[in-house]
Design a protein around this motif. Sequence first.
Motif, PDB file in Angstrom:
ATOM      1  N   GLU A  67       0.826  -1.207   0.000  1.00 25.65           N
ATOM      2  CA  GLU A  67       0.000   0.000   0.000  1.00 25.65           C
ATOM      3  C   GLU A  67       0.861   1.258   0.000  1.00 25.65           C
ATOM      4  OE1 GLU A  67      -3.988  -1.727   2.274  1.00 25.65           O
ATOM      5  OE2 GLU A  67      -2.488  -0.616   3.421  1.00 25.65           O
ATOM      6  N   THR A  71       0.892   3.908  -3.024  1.00 22.96           N
ATOM      7  CA  THR A  71       0.508   5.292  -2.723  1.00 22.96           C
ATOM      8  C   THR A  71       1.583   6.260  -3.220  1.00 22.96           C
ATOM      9  OG1 THR A  71      -0.757   4.599  -0.793  1.00 22.96           O
ATOM     10  CG2 THR A  71      -0.081   6.904  -0.870  1.00 22.96           C
ATOM     11  N   THR A  83      -3.506  10.665  -2.677  1.00 23.32           N
ATOM     12  CA  THR A  83      -3.867   9.286  -2.993  1.00 23.32           C
ATOM     13  C   THR A  83      -3.942   8.437  -1.735  1.00 23.32           C
ATOM     14  OG1 THR A  83      -2.677   9.487  -5.081  1.00 23.32           O
ATOM     15  CG2 THR A  83      -3.177   7.265  -4.345  1.00 23.32           C
ATOM     16  N   VAL A  85      -4.558   4.094  -0.905  1.00 19.49           N
ATOM     17  CA  VAL A  85      -4.625   2.776  -1.536  1.00 19.49           C
ATOM     18  C   VAL A  85      -4.980   1.735  -0.480  1.00 19.49           C
ATOM     19  CG1 VAL A  85      -3.322   1.011  -2.780  1.00 19.49           C
ATOM     20  CG2 VAL A  85      -2.904   3.416  -3.267  1.00 19.49           C
ATOM     21  N   VAL A 140      -8.056   2.238  -5.265  1.00 20.76           N
ATOM     22  CA  VAL A 140      -7.283   3.481  -5.276  1.00 20.76           C
ATOM     23  C   VAL A 140      -8.274   4.637  -5.236  1.00 20.76           C
ATOM     24  CG1 VAL A 140      -5.663   4.917  -6.572  1.00 20.76           C
ATOM     25  CG2 VAL A 140      -5.444   2.417  -6.643  1.00 20.76           C
ATOM     26  N   VAL A 158      -0.578   0.112 -11.593  1.00 21.80           N
ATOM     27  CA  VAL A 158      -0.911  -0.838 -10.526  1.00 21.80           C
ATOM     28  C   VAL A 158      -0.882  -2.271 -11.055  1.00 21.80           C
ATOM     29  CG1 VAL A 158      -2.757  -1.604  -8.979  1.00 21.80           C
ATOM     30  CG2 VAL A 158      -2.230   0.822  -9.175  1.00 21.80           C
TER      31      VAL A 158
END
Length: 175
Positions: A67, A71, A83, A85, A140, A158
């Motif tokens: 994560e 991010t 952002t 995540v 996200v 991603v």
Amino acid sequence: MKLERIGALLPKQLAGRGSLVFFAGVLGVFLLIAGGLPFSDKEEAADASAASGTTRQWSEAYVRQLEETLTELIGSIEGAGRTKVAVTLDASAETVYALDETNGGENGQRQLEHILVDTREGQDALVEMTWEPVIRGIAVVCEGADDVTVNAQITQAVSVLTGVSTNRISISKMS
């Protein structure tokens, strides 16, 4: 122990040498059965609990690290903005241990045993490979998600980084 003493323990019909072999066979079967019974359930349960706890901790650390990486990566995409995540797992990590295969000789049965290595704590099984946890999906949330180009760049980044198919990646606009 002498044969006469063992013979004295047996009934008169079983006191011959042939019956001694029979008695030894019955005793052997009993010992095999008794050896296979789990007398230490508490120890085995504690070992299983410790192993599952370690795997769970490793999986949680894996998710946090992933994560943070995502991010940081998504935040550096132009137009993404702030952002967040979230990663969910379908299965935790799996460890495969090295096995040594030996033939059973006359009866032709194979035996598999873990290969042990010496460590500071004693002996541990040799790890052959560790499979990473299986990712279920990635969500996200970012400020620039309403821009189609930014959305596509995030999805591709991603997917390439994690190997997760694009239908398991959700991108939403941050409020």
